[in-house]
Design a protein around this motif. Structure first.
Motif, PDB file in Angstrom:
ATOM      1  N   ALA A 145       0.814  -1.216   0.000  1.00  0.00           N
ATOM      2  CA  ALA A 145       0.000   0.000   0.000  1.00  0.00           C
ATOM      3  C   ALA A 145       0.849   1.269   0.000  1.00  0.00           C
ATOM      4  O   ALA A 145       0.547   2.222  -0.742  1.00  0.00           O
ATOM      5  N   PRO A 146       1.938   1.362   0.795  1.00  0.00           N
ATOM      6  CA  PRO A 146       2.757   2.575   0.752  1.00  0.00           C
ATOM      7  C   PRO A 146       3.354   2.844  -0.636  1.00  0.00           C
ATOM      8  O   PRO A 146       3.634   3.995  -0.978  1.00  0.00           O
ATOM      9  N   ALA A 147       3.543   1.784  -1.433  1.00  0.00           N
ATOM     10  CA  ALA A 147       4.092   1.963  -2.778  1.00  0.00           C
ATOM     11  C   ALA A 147       2.994   2.205  -3.803  1.00  0.00           C
ATOM     12  O   ALA A 147       3.286   2.353  -4.996  1.00  0.00           O
ATOM     13  N   GLY A 148       1.737   2.221  -3.351  1.00  0.00           N
ATOM     14  CA  GLY A 148       0.620   2.461  -4.259  1.00  0.00           C
ATOM     15  C   GLY A 148       0.093   1.203  -4.921  1.00  0.00           C
ATOM     16  O   GLY A 148      -0.699   1.277  -5.863  1.00  0.00           O
ATOM     17  N   GLY A 149       0.499   0.026  -4.405  1.00  0.00           N
ATOM     18  CA  GLY A 149       0.042  -1.229  -4.989  1.00  0.00           C
ATOM     19  C   GLY A 149      -1.182  -1.779  -4.286  1.00  0.00           C
ATOM     20  O   GLY A 149      -1.645  -1.229  -3.285  1.00  0.00           O
ATOM     21  N   ASP A 150      -1.704  -2.903  -4.820  1.00  0.00           N
ATOM     22  CA  ASP A 150      -2.887  -3.509  -4.218  1.00  0.00           C
ATOM     23  C   ASP A 150      -2.530  -4.629  -3.247  1.00  0.00           C
ATOM     24  O   ASP A 150      -3.406  -5.326  -2.744  1.00  0.00           O
ATOM     25  N   ASP A 151      -1.224  -4.831  -3.037  1.00  0.00           N
ATOM     26  CA  ASP A 151      -0.729  -5.737  -1.991  1.00  0.00           C
ATOM     27  C   ASP A 151      -1.283  -7.162  -2.113  1.00  0.00           C
ATOM     28  O   ASP A 151      -1.862  -7.691  -1.162  1.00  0.00           O
ATOM     29  N   PRO A 152      -1.084  -7.827  -3.281  1.00  0.00           N
ATOM     30  CA  PRO A 152      -1.578  -9.190  -3.420  1.00  0.00           C
ATOM     31  C   PRO A 152      -0.696 -10.190  -2.667  1.00  0.00           C
ATOM     32  O   PRO A 152       0.515 -10.049  -2.614  1.00  0.00           O
ATOM     33  N   ARG A 153      -1.291 -11.160  -2.083  1.00  0.00           N
ATOM     34  CA  ARG A 153      -0.607 -12.280  -1.420  1.00  0.00           C
ATOM     35  C   ARG A 153       0.469 -11.861  -0.418  1.00  0.00           C
ATOM     36  O   ARG A 153       1.572 -12.421  -0.404  1.00  0.00           O
ATOM     37  N   PRO A 154       0.210 -10.900   0.456  1.00  0.00           N
ATOM     38  CA  PRO A 154       1.258 -10.497   1.418  1.00  0.00           C
ATOM     39  C   PRO A 154       1.596 -11.626   2.385  1.00  0.00           C
ATOM     40  O   PRO A 154       2.759 -11.821   2.749  1.00  0.00           O
ATOM     41  N   GLY A 155       0.592 -12.377   2.818  1.00  0.00           N
ATOM     42  CA  GLY A 155       0.840 -13.448   3.759  1.00  0.00           C
ATOM     43  C   GLY A 155       1.700 -14.547   3.175  1.00  0.00           C
ATOM     44  O   GLY A 155       2.615 -15.057   3.832  1.00  0.00           O
ATOM     45  N   ARG A 156       1.417 -14.920   1.932  1.00  0.00           N
ATOM     46  CA  ARG A 156       2.203 -15.960   1.282  1.00  0.00           C
ATOM     47  C   ARG A 156       3.653 -15.533   1.138  1.00  0.00           C
ATOM     48  O   ARG A 156       4.568 -16.331   1.356  1.00  0.00           O
ATOM     49  N   ARG A 157       3.874 -14.308   0.770  1.00  0.00           N
ATOM     50  CA  ARG A 157       5.241 -13.819   0.611  1.00  0.00           C
ATOM     51  C   ARG A 157       5.983 -13.799   1.941  1.00  0.00           C
ATOM     52  O   ARG A 157       7.156 -14.182   2.020  1.00  0.00           O
ATOM     53  N   ILE A 158       5.313 -13.360   2.979  1.00  0.00           N
ATOM     54  CA  ILE A 158       5.942 -13.331   4.299  1.00  0.00           C
ATOM     55  C   ILE A 158       6.245 -14.748   4.774  1.00  0.00           C
ATOM     56  O   ILE A 158       7.320 -15.024   5.324  1.00  0.00           O
ATOM     57  N   LEU A 159       5.326 -15.670   4.553  1.00  0.00           N
ATOM     58  CA  LEU A 159       5.550 -17.057   4.948  1.00  0.00           C
ATOM     59  C   LEU A 159       6.731 -17.666   4.199  1.00  0.00           C
ATOM     60  O   LEU A 159       7.500 -18.453   4.766  1.00  0.00           O
TER      61      LEU A 159
END
Length: 242
Positions: free
Chosen positions: A177-191
């Motif tokens: 969100a800070p970069a202006g994106g829609d932040d898809p799959r944040p949990g998967r990436r963090i995992l």
């Protein structure tokens, strides 16, 4: 926060009808194996990576420049083994192109065999690995990780390459969100990042008990993943298709 938690839950326990079915948790398991295996190679075999080829190529350059403690031959052997494993993974991908379950199950079985061979070498050497044993381990593990990476690429679960985190981290930041994106799959990436960190952490902590212990844990994870995949692949679920 709610979106993050939902994404984490769906990655760990995919909902019924999910496009990738049980593949995300299986890919996370392989990411954990990557951390374990690179802990063995970097900390136990003399500062060489067998899964992280970006780091390995950088180490090769440092070694060629004369940096202390690094081995250009070891990095080259690892790179060649990884590429050979990737070729094998590509052949598996072509053979089982229409069935992701059979592709993963077959590749995991062979990968487990390679890690088992490395485990035998470590046990025979009693963790006192000389040059012949060191290069045998590098070859076996490099082949295994090259195959894993190629198969994960063919399976194509977004953000779960199992060995490469640069693009995952870039996506996590650039799509936020800070970069202006829609932040898809944040949990998967963090995992994905956490799985690699946990694998490396556990591998480093267990290394005091010996290379064989860490390789044994990696092998156990691969055997379980192979058995689970083979059982699930026997169904006609939608996730098996590319």
């Amino acid at each position: 926060m709610r979106r993050l938690l939902v994404d984490i839950a769906h990655t760990l326990v995919p909902p019924k009808g999910d496009r990738h079915g049980p593949l995300p948790p299986l890919m996370l398991t392989l990411t954990l194996v990557t951390g374990l295996v690179d802990a063995v190679s970097f900390l136990g075999l003399g500062q060489v990576f067998v899964a992280n080829m970006t780091g390995n190529v950088a180490l090769l350059g440092f070694a060629l420049a004369g940096a202390g403690g690094l081995s250009a031959p070891a990095s080259l052997v690892s790179l060649a083994s990884f590429l050979a494993g990737a070729v094998a993974g590509g052949r598996f991908g072509a053979r089982f192109a229409a069935h992701r379950g059979r592709l993963l199950a077959s590749a995991l079985a062979l990968q487990a065999g390679l890690v088992a061979a490395a485990l035998v070498v470590a046990l025979v050497a009693h963790d006192t690995v000389g040059p012949p044993g060191r290069y045998t381990l590098i070859v076996a593990l490099g082949l295994a990780m090259g195959m894993q990476t190629a198969v994960a690429r063919r399976i194509g679960v977004p953000d779960l390459t199992t060995t490469v985190l640069t693009q995952t981290l870039t996506g996590l930041a650039s799509d936020s969100a800070p970069a202006g994106g829609d932040d898809p799959r944040p949990g998967r990436r963090i995992l994905s990042v956490l799985a690699m960190v946990v694998g490396a952490l556990v591998g480093a902590l267990l290394l005091d008990a010996g290379l064989a212990v860490v390789l044994g844990v990696a092998l156990a994870l691969l055997v379980v993943a192979a058995a689970v995949t083979r059982r699930l692949a026997a169904t006609d679920a939608a996730w098996i298709r590319p």
